[in-house]
Design an enzyme around this catalytic site. Structure first.
Site, PDB file in Angstrom:
ATOM      1  N   HIS A  41       1.748   4.437  -2.820  1.00 55.89           N
ATOM      2  CA  HIS A  41       1.863   5.893  -2.629  1.00 55.89           C
ATOM      3  C   HIS A  41       3.251   6.361  -3.082  1.00 55.89           C
ATOM      4  CE1 HIS A  41      -1.820   6.789  -0.513  1.00 55.89           C
ATOM      5  NE2 HIS A  41      -1.557   6.009   0.508  1.00 55.89           N
ATOM      6  N   HIS A  89       0.834  -1.208   0.000  1.00 54.36           N
ATOM      7  CA  HIS A  89       0.000   0.000   0.000  1.00 54.36           C
ATOM      8  C   HIS A  89       0.870   1.260   0.000  1.00 54.36           C
ATOM      9  CE1 HIS A  89      -3.603   2.429   1.199  1.00 54.36           C
ATOM     10  NE2 HIS A  89      -2.650   3.211   1.709  1.00 54.36           N
ATOM     11  N   GLU A  90       1.770   1.325   0.974  1.00 50.57           N
ATOM     12  CA  GLU A  90       2.618   2.522   1.069  1.00 50.57           C
ATOM     13  C   GLU A  90       3.526   2.637  -0.150  1.00 50.57           C
ATOM     14  OE1 GLU A  90       1.799   4.725   3.028  1.00 50.57           O
ATOM     15  OE2 GLU A  90       0.491   3.463   4.252  1.00 50.57           O
ATOM     16  N   HIS A 120       3.487   6.756  -6.666  1.00 46.90           N
ATOM     17  CA  HIS A 120       2.747   7.949  -7.079  1.00 46.90           C
ATOM     18  C   HIS A 120       3.646   9.187  -6.982  1.00 46.90           C
ATOM     19  CE1 HIS A 120      -1.347  10.261  -6.603  1.00 46.90           C
ATOM     20  NE2 HIS A 120      -0.886  10.346  -7.827  1.00 46.90           N
TER      21      HIS A 120
HETATM   22 ZN   LIG Z   1      -2.768   5.280   2.054  1.00 47.10          ZN
END
Ligand SMILES: [Zn+2]
Length: 692
Positions: free
Chosen positions: A484, A480-481, A487
């Protein structure tokens, strides 16, 4: 910038040119006492830059106003980012003192920027003739966003209202700082010390090892269960000692209430009440009846009704699912001759028993396939297969703590994309949870600036000489991280304001949640989920059970999350705040929505950092669910293409989602990637709330 004249500043590494490779911050030289004087210089130089833009005798143009504004304040920005990253990842009493000292002046500086009348009049003039300026779509987007930033920060308010607004912002900054520090202090000082074997009953070897490690770090004999999620959740899942579970659970869910310290010292209730009153006043000054109305104006959802509808679409089936789950737990307890009513501190324990019975998924069986090192490799490998990236470890580069690893990130052609810091372990100087942040954002307006991105996790470190093993959920958090992180790294825009994760709040969780999907792909697991001792790939049967088990306990998880989002929405939708009693409010709202008594909110208000450590998630805790609609629907694009790494789909994903930052309207960006608007059904199916 003028050279500092104070002799103390002549040796301030924050103000020197950063000469380390990739212009990394001077991690090893910087001390807490450097920040306040460096901020003073940086803020002054930023103000001078803004004054110069405003005082330009030439008529406002995009270049001399918007582009110049985007380039301004870089010295301030780099100090600011270093400061807040250290305060979160490697804090100290000295740094916390600076944080308290600087909260109001930094908030005041934001007001100086966004209430700069001369600057705003130029931005406003350009905005009013924007269609005639011949701007590119990215320039237009920048102009619209910056104009909105000014308006939302109070640029259009009367002088009297602006002064009051500035005060509100400063007070909010101080209060949110105090809120976080209370929770951190509560977490750092509260723990359960286990001594006897009976205290340890049920705990698997990995939990014992982490608890031993936590005791060693605190100079204590025995075993320590801290109230950080990475240790308390396994404890609640495995401890056979019901009385201890109850004690641990109450300490954990009571943090921020002042009960753990036994004093009012860490009680966040009065702080929250003050924050809420100030937020309502802030919204009112903008002409909105509630903070929710103000906050949601700048989101994809747009309106309270859209958020509430989505939450209720999930809430009703989630409660039904949770009720069935609770019956199964009760039956499990009965089958073990334990005559109890399932209480909140029992849920995880019996859920684990049911999970083991149904799927035979003992943590001791699963975790050896998910060593941290291999899962990091897996995440890097997925980034390579999707986007051609290579992560090259640079052991000679040192960060702020020896556990942090620094990587160069390269494109397929070997060119540099950015720098990635991986900070994976829990420690008492780091705040809880997992998050991505940046030390520098990508942009091209002031030279080709490469991003420096960090991922923080809070995994319990394996004992000395032993590998760190993750649960499947931990591995998901890692992915998940990392989503990010990508991104931030893949950002390819001209202007810093539009860079990377600077997107609308209900869009920002899409790249992270979407990336979690690759962890569950059989070919990824086959390749990377290998036994830590033997190197054998995860057996097919175990993989199949992991997949089946993904929908297990989703009623509980969805109730935990959705209730938090509903309480957040209700709290910020109030139009009067005179007599706010936090404990009472929480209780009433939960009663109103029919909260099952065996489940608590994922974050109770006294420690709900999303809402009160800052304002960016206030009234917007729903964004994870909103993004889940997008990520479930988005991953279907790869399913439809018949290949989880389909290159045409991956190229569209990179272009419109991971690289485009805030240069496009999110609805439009999603449509460009997917070819159509998202639908809710894949999310409901993914959670098992609709039949697949
Ligand atoms: Zn998040």
């Amino acid at each position: 910038m003028n050279a500092p004249t104070d002799p103390k500043l002549l040796t301030n590494p924050l103000l020197d040119t950063w000469t380390s490779p990739h212009c990394l911050p001077p991690f090893t030289d910087v001390k807490a006492e450097h920040f306040a004087p460096a901020f003073a210089v940086a803020l002054k130089s930023h103000r001078d830059e803004l004054d110069a833009i405003a005082a330009n005798p030439a008529a406002a143009t995009f270049e001399n106003t918007l582009a110049a504004f985007d380039k301004s304040g870089r010295l301030h920005m780099r100090i600011d980012q270093l400061f807040y990253n250290l305060a979160a990842s490697e804090t100290s009493p000295a740094l916390q003192a600076v944080e308290r000292e600087m909260a109001a002046p930094l908030a005041a500086h934001t007001n100086v920027i966004y209430m700069h009348a001369g600057l705003f009049s130029r931005v406003d003039a350009l905005f009013s003739q924007r269609d005639a300026l011949g701007l590119t779509s990215e320039q237009m987007r920048l102009l619209e966003r910056v104009h909105l930033d000014f308006v939302r920060a109070g640029a259009k308010l009367s002088a009297g209202a602006q002064a009051r607004y500035g005060k509100i912002m400063e007070q909010l900054a101080e209060l949110t700082t105090q809120f976080s520090q209370n929770v951190l202090a509560d977490e750092a000082t509260t723990h359960l010390l286990l001594k006897d074997e009976s205290d340890l009953a049920g705990l698997p070897e990995s939990v014992r090892a982490s608890a031993k490690q936590a005791a060693v770090e605190r100079g204590l004999d025995g075993y320590v269960i801290t109230i950080s999620r990475s240790l308390i959740v396994p404890f609640l899942t495995f401890s056979d000692n019901r009385a201890l579970r109850e004690r641990a659970y109450k300490a954990w869910t009571g943090r921020g209430e002042g009960i753990n310290a036994g004093t009012e010292k860490f009680n966040n209730a009065p702080i929250i009440a003050s924050i809420m009153a100030l937020r309502l006043e802030q919204a009112n000054l903008h002409g909105y009846a509630s903070y929710t109305d103000y906050a949601l104006t700048d989101t994809m959802a747009g309106k309270h009704a859209a958020v509430f509808d989505l939450l209720m679409k999930v809430w009703v089936p989630a409660k039904e699912k949770a009720a069935l789950e609770c019956e199964a737990l009760q039956a499990m307890a009965l089958s073990r001759d334990e005559k109890i009513e399932i209480a909140p501190w029992d849920w995880r324990y019996y859920a684990e028993k049911v999970r083991q019975a149904r799927y035979d998924l003992d943590d001791a069986l699963v975790k050896p396939y998910f060593s941290l090192d291999r899962m990091v490799e897996a995440a890097f490998d997925c980034a390579q297969r999707l986007f051609g990236l290579r992560f090259v470890y640079q052991p000679e580069l040192k960060a702020y703590h020896p556990d942090v690893k620094i990587y160069e990130v390269q494109n397929a052609d070997g060119s540099l994309l950015g720098v990635f810091l991986h900070d994976n372990f829990s420690r008492s100087t780091k705040r809880g949870g997992a998050w991505m942040s940046s030390y520098r954002q990508q942009s091209r307006i002031d030279g080709d600036v490469k991003p420096i991105i960090v991922n923080n996790n809070n995994f319990a470190k394996g004992a000395e000489g032993k590998p760190t093993l993750l649960s499947f959920d931990d591995a998901r958090t890692l992915f998940h991280e990392f989503g990010h992180g990508l991104h931030g790294l893949l950002s390819s825009v001209n202007y810093e304001r539009l860079s990377g994760t600077s997107v609308l709040r209900d869009f920002v969780e899409l790249p992270s949640q979407l990336f979690e999907h690759w962890l569950s792909e059989p070919e990824v697991l086959k390749q990377h989920a290998r036994h830590v001792d033997t190197g054998e790939p995860i057996p097919d049967a175990l993989m199949a059970r992991l997949k089946e088990a993904r929908k297990f306990n989703q009623g509980f998880e969805t109730v935990e999350y959705t209730s938090s989002a509903l309480v957040d929405l209700a709290l910020h939708s109030q139009t009067a705040m005179a007599t706010l009693d936090i404990a009472q409010f929480e209780k009433q709202e939960l009663a109103k929505i029919g909260m099952p008594p065996q489940i608590l909110m994922r974050h109770r208000l006294p420690h709900f950092g999303h809402l009160f450590s800052g304002s960016s998630y206030a009234s917007q805790y729903y964004v994870y669910l909103w993004a889940e609609v997008l990520d479930a629907d988005g991953f279907e694009a790869f399913v439809e293409a018949g290949n989880a790494f389909d290159s045409a789909t991956a190229q569209r994903l990179r272009k419109f989602i991971y690289s485009s930052g805030n240069t496009m309207e999110p609805t439009e960006a999603y449509r460009a990637f997917r070819g159509r608007a998202p639908t809710v059904t894949p999310m409901l199916k993914k959670k098992g709330l609709l039949p697949a």
